[in-house]
Design a protein around this motif. Structure first.
Motif, PDB file in Angstrom:
ATOM      1  N   THR A 163      -4.286  -5.399  -4.502  1.00 13.90           N
ATOM      2  CA  THR A 163      -3.545  -4.572  -3.438  1.00 13.90           C
ATOM      3  C   THR A 163      -2.553  -4.215  -3.764  1.00 13.90           C
ATOM      4  O   THR A 163      -1.488  -5.161  -4.006  1.00 13.90           O
ATOM      5  N   TYR A 164      -2.221  -2.956  -4.079  1.00 10.76           N
ATOM      6  CA  TYR A 164      -0.816  -2.532  -4.387  1.00 10.76           C
ATOM      7  C   TYR A 164       0.048  -2.360  -3.226  1.00 10.76           C
ATOM      8  O   TYR A 164      -0.556  -1.721  -2.171  1.00 10.76           O
ATOM      9  N   VAL A 190      -9.973  -2.117  -5.931  1.00 12.74           N
ATOM     10  CA  VAL A 190      -8.626  -1.673  -5.966  1.00 12.74           C
ATOM     11  C   VAL A 190      -8.006  -0.860  -4.778  1.00 12.74           C
ATOM     12  O   VAL A 190      -8.669  -0.043  -4.383  1.00 12.74           O
ATOM     13  N   ILE A 191      -6.955  -1.317  -4.033  1.00 13.24           N
ATOM     14  CA  ILE A 191      -6.461  -0.775  -2.982  1.00 13.24           C
ATOM     15  C   ILE A 191      -5.151  -0.267  -3.301  1.00 13.24           C
ATOM     16  O   ILE A 191      -4.115  -0.932  -3.573  1.00 13.24           O
ATOM     17  N   THR A 196      -5.812   4.349  -0.615  1.00 14.33           N
ATOM     18  CA  THR A 196      -7.103   4.450  -1.209  1.00 14.33           C
ATOM     19  C   THR A 196      -7.765   3.677  -1.663  1.00 14.33           C
ATOM     20  O   THR A 196      -7.061   2.663  -2.410  1.00 14.33           O
ATOM     21  N   LYS A 197      -8.989   3.487  -1.311  1.00 14.78           N
ATOM     22  CA  LYS A 197      -9.849   2.215  -2.039  1.00 14.78           C
ATOM     23  C   LYS A 197     -10.915   2.538  -3.042  1.00 14.78           C
ATOM     24  O   LYS A 197     -11.545   3.562  -2.819  1.00 14.78           O
ATOM     25  N   VAL A 198     -11.097   1.894  -4.129  1.00 17.01           N
ATOM     26  CA  VAL A 198     -11.892   2.044  -5.453  1.00 17.01           C
ATOM     27  C   VAL A 198     -12.948   0.844  -5.508  1.00 17.01           C
ATOM     28  O   VAL A 198     -11.958  -0.450  -5.610  1.00 17.01           O
TER      29      VAL A 198
END
Length: 388
Positions: A163-164, A190-191, A196-198
């Motif tokens: 999470t960034y 990855v957030i 945005t979520k991947v």
């Protein structure tokens, strides 16, 4: 055991070329229903029998049946013995070999095969995050901070997720390019700082700036498979660069499949809108929810299809869905999902197509399912599964 003995007799009669039409039908049915029998009659026994080509087929088979079933001999065995005294022993040996091999295969329990697969010395590595020549090992069993070159904590890695953090004051974020590599047998989320979520599939690599909050566009690169849930921003489009095409969105949900071994790059739209620009001819295509676009560098045509999006996003729930997929492609997916190496030595099988769905099945159960539709065998050797 009686079943094994009967099949053994039929296999021997086929090799001796004294099999009747009705017996041929019975044997073919047994072979179709049991891959183990097929293996025995196709490979192992035939190799062992090559040295017996001089046998008198009719006489040998009569001798072995008479001896095995202990019935009165209707022929004149003394003549046979005088002419070829070794025939009955050779034939009995052959039948014994066939029976033993069938017994070994048919009575092999699923547990024994499971133990063989469990014996694979498979160590699935952790995902890694790389930038500025620094590599973080993302241990799925713990949490850790991700620190940039200025000593600032820019993200938190928690189990299988990064999470960034939102921090507009740290401009250096936009200059740092991160590369997430997800090994076979694992998946990772990855957030980004714009929410945005991947969701990255096993065997995938995602390259992106440490922050998506600055700049004219939000651009990342993908090798592998990922599902994107993009936060809407009309002034800053989100772009996914792949081998065969660039996908541009404003805010939407879509799946991208672009592994190196795949002939095409696929994009499947779940909701929102997509513009896909192909790299071989710079052609832009717009698709709507429920459609999939396939593009390739080597082919000039781009294919757009109406599809069931679940078939292309089921991997998110750890399910496997194959729609008319070649066995070679299926094996690659099994390798990625289970973190194993599979070597296919059956060239005929590689091109065969299958349609199947799996949810909680083990690797062994999946292989057995394919065995029921095609004649092949597999074994474990040197930490790999070999398919014959």
């Amino acid at each position: 055991m009686k079943h094994i003995k009967n099949i053994s007799k039929l296999l021997l009669k086929r090799w001796l070329k004294v099999l009747s039409t009705s017996e041929e039908e019975v044997l073919n049915k047994a072979i179709k229903e049991d891959a183990c029998i097929n293996k025995v009659q196709r490979k192992q026994v035939l190799k062992k029998l090559e040295c017996f080509d001089a046998i008198d087929s009719e006489s040998a088979f009569k001798n072995v049946l008479n001896k095995l079933e202990e019935t009165p001999k209707t022929s004149t065995p003394k003549v046979i013995v005088l002419i070829r005294p070794y025939l009955k022993y050779v034939a009995m040996l052959i039948l014994g070999v066939i029976s033993f091999m069938l017994y070994q295969h048919i009575n092999k329990t699923p547990d024994s095969l499971s133990k063989k697969l469990a014996s694979l010395n498979v160590t699935i590595p952790y995902a890694t995050l790389k930038w500025n020549d620094k590599i973080y090992s993302l241990n799925a069993d713990k949490e850790q901070p991700i620190i940039n070159s200025n000593g600032d904590t820019i993200a938190i890695q928690s189990y299988q997720k990064i999470t960034y953090l939102k921090n507009n004051d740290i401009e250096v974020h936009s200059k740092e390019i991160h590369q997430l590599t997800v090994p076979k047998g694992r998946s990772f989320r990855v957030i980004f700082d714009d929410s945005t979520k991947v969701y990255c599939d096993a065997g995938s690599t995602l390259t992106y700036p440490a922050t998506l909050s600055v700049g004219l566009t939000r651009k990342i690169a993908l090798v592998g498979q990922a599902f994107f849930d993009v936060t809407k921003n009309k002034t800053r489009p989100f772009i996914v660069a792949t081998r065969d095409m660039d996908i541009e969105v404003i805010g939407t949900q879509f799946n991208v499949l672009s592994f190196p071994e795949n002939a095409t790059t696929q994009t499947t739209l779940v909701e929102g809108a997509i513009k896909a620009t192909t790299k071989h001819n710079n052609k832009t295509i717009a698709i709507v929810p429920g459609q999939k676009v396939d593009a390739s560098k080597t082919k000039q045509n781009v294919v757009v299809k109406q599809v069931n999006t679940y078939d292309y996003t089921s991997w998110l729930s750890k399910k496997l869905v194959f729609k008319n997929e070649s066995f070679a492609t299926i094996l690659k997916q099994l390798e990625r999902k289970f973190g194993v190496t599979i070597i296919n030595e059956n060239n005929r099988l590689s091109k065969k197509s299958f349609t199947a769905k799996f949810s909680t099945e083990t690797l062994e159960e999946i292989l057995v399912s394919f065995q029921q539709n095609s004649n092949f065998d597999y074994y474990v050797k040197d930490n790999a599964i070999i398919i014959q």
